[in-house]
Design a protein around this motif. Sequence first.
Motif, PDB file in Angstrom:
ATOM      1  N   THR A   1       0.828  -1.202   0.000  1.00 30.97           N
ATOM      2  CA  THR A   1       0.000   0.000   0.000  1.00 30.97           C
ATOM      3  C   THR A   1       0.866   1.257   0.000  1.00 30.97           C
ATOM      4  N   ILE A   2       0.267   2.354  -0.470  1.00 33.92           N
ATOM      5  CA  ILE A   2       0.926   3.648  -0.354  1.00 33.92           C
ATOM      6  C   ILE A   2       0.020   4.580   0.442  1.00 33.92           C
ATOM      7  N   ASN A   3       0.650   5.491   1.153  1.00 32.00           N
ATOM      8  CA  ASN A   3      -0.056   6.466   1.977  1.00 32.00           C
ATOM      9  C   ASN A   3      -0.213   7.750   1.180  1.00 32.00           C
TER      10      ASN A   3
ATOM     11  N   GLN B   1     -11.846  11.562 -12.163  1.00 34.45           N
ATOM     12  CA  GLN B   1     -11.143  11.612 -13.445  1.00 34.45           C
ATOM     13  C   GLN B   1      -9.648  11.867 -13.276  1.00 34.45           C
ATOM     14  N   THR B   2      -9.265  12.703 -12.319  1.00 37.90           N
ATOM     15  CA  THR B   2      -7.864  13.124 -12.217  1.00 37.90           C
ATOM     16  C   THR B   2      -7.002  12.294 -11.276  1.00 37.90           C
ATOM     17  N   VAL B   3      -7.571  11.782 -10.212  1.00 35.93           N
ATOM     18  CA  VAL B   3      -6.755  11.125  -9.183  1.00 35.93           C
ATOM     19  C   VAL B   3      -6.367   9.684  -9.512  1.00 35.93           C
ATOM     20  N   PRO B   4      -7.259   8.816 -10.012  1.00 35.08           N
ATOM     21  CA  PRO B   4      -6.860   7.427 -10.240  1.00 35.08           C
ATOM     22  C   PRO B   4      -5.611   7.233 -11.107  1.00 35.08           C
ATOM     23  N   PRO B   5      -5.413   7.976 -12.197  1.00 35.82           N
ATOM     24  CA  PRO B   5      -4.169   7.779 -12.955  1.00 35.82           C
ATOM     25  C   PRO B   5      -2.912   8.067 -12.130  1.00 35.82           C
ATOM     26  N   ILE B   6      -2.984   9.067 -11.253  1.00 35.82           N
ATOM     27  CA  ILE B   6      -1.842   9.379 -10.389  1.00 35.82           C
ATOM     28  C   ILE B   6      -1.602   8.236  -9.404  1.00 35.82           C
ATOM     29  N   LEU B   7      -2.691   7.738  -8.807  1.00 37.33           N
ATOM     30  CA  LEU B   7      -2.561   6.642  -7.847  1.00 37.33           C
ATOM     31  C   LEU B   7      -2.034   5.372  -8.508  1.00 37.33           C
ATOM     32  N   LEU B   8      -2.559   5.060  -9.670  1.00 33.50           N
ATOM     33  CA  LEU B   8      -2.110   3.851 -10.369  1.00 33.50           C
ATOM     34  C   LEU B   8      -0.641   3.945 -10.757  1.00 33.50           C
ATOM     35  N   ALA B   9      -0.199   5.103 -11.198  1.00 32.10           N
ATOM     36  CA  ALA B   9       1.209   5.298 -11.536  1.00 32.10           C
ATOM     37  C   ALA B   9       2.086   5.153 -10.291  1.00 32.10           C
ATOM     38  N   ALA B  10       1.624   5.695  -9.177  1.00 31.36           N
ATOM     39  CA  ALA B  10       2.378   5.589  -7.930  1.00 31.36           C
ATOM     40  C   ALA B  10       2.466   4.153  -7.437  1.00 31.36           C
ATOM     41  N   LEU B  11       1.399   3.393  -7.618  1.00 31.43           N
ATOM     42  CA  LEU B  11       1.386   1.990  -7.196  1.00 31.43           C
ATOM     43  C   LEU B  11       2.337   1.137  -8.041  1.00 31.43           C
ATOM     44  N   LYS B  12       2.558   1.533  -9.267  1.00 31.37           N
ATOM     45  CA  LYS B  12       3.449   0.778 -10.168  1.00 31.37           C
ATOM     46  C   LYS B  12       4.929   1.069  -9.907  1.00 31.37           C
ATOM     47  N   GLN B  13       5.213   2.216  -9.257  1.00 29.40           N
ATOM     48  CA  GLN B  13       6.592   2.587  -8.993  1.00 29.40           C
ATOM     49  C   GLN B  13       7.145   1.787  -7.824  1.00 29.40           C
ATOM     50  N   ASP B  14       8.440   1.839  -7.718  1.00 30.49           N
ATOM     51  CA  ASP B  14       9.192   1.156  -6.645  1.00 30.49           C
ATOM     52  C   ASP B  14       9.050  -0.318  -6.804  1.00 30.49           C
TER      53      ASP B  14
END
Length: 117
Positions: free
Chosen positions: A5-7, A104-117
């Motif tokens: 998970t990410i915070n 519309q705006t937040v899920p792409p940011i969250l999905l990109a963050a989840l794919k990192q690291d």
Amino acid sequence: MRDETINVLFVCSRNRWRSPTAETLFRSFPGIRARSCGTSKAARKQVQNADIDWADLVLVMEDEHSSRLKARFRQLLNSEVVYVLDIPDKFQFMDPDLVDILEQTVPPILLAALKQD
């Protein structure tokens, strides 16, 4: 990825309408733990060092919020990514238009963050 998970910290001015709406919408998003705070002294919950330490990702509603956070928490924000959502202060809590913008705006940011690291 560092863990499952990410915070995510959502920030607006007074933590009454925009950031609590975002927290409500995304607290059950898979892989996300969400909180909300405000930058103003009049905020329902004012952002503190512990909130910045906790956050892996910070999403602010306006450029002004990003500037305030960077001025107050510069050293703590070194590793956190701050995204400006460009959502003006004209919405009430859970306003359908605000919900649409956030969805519309937040899920792409969250999905990109989840794919990192």
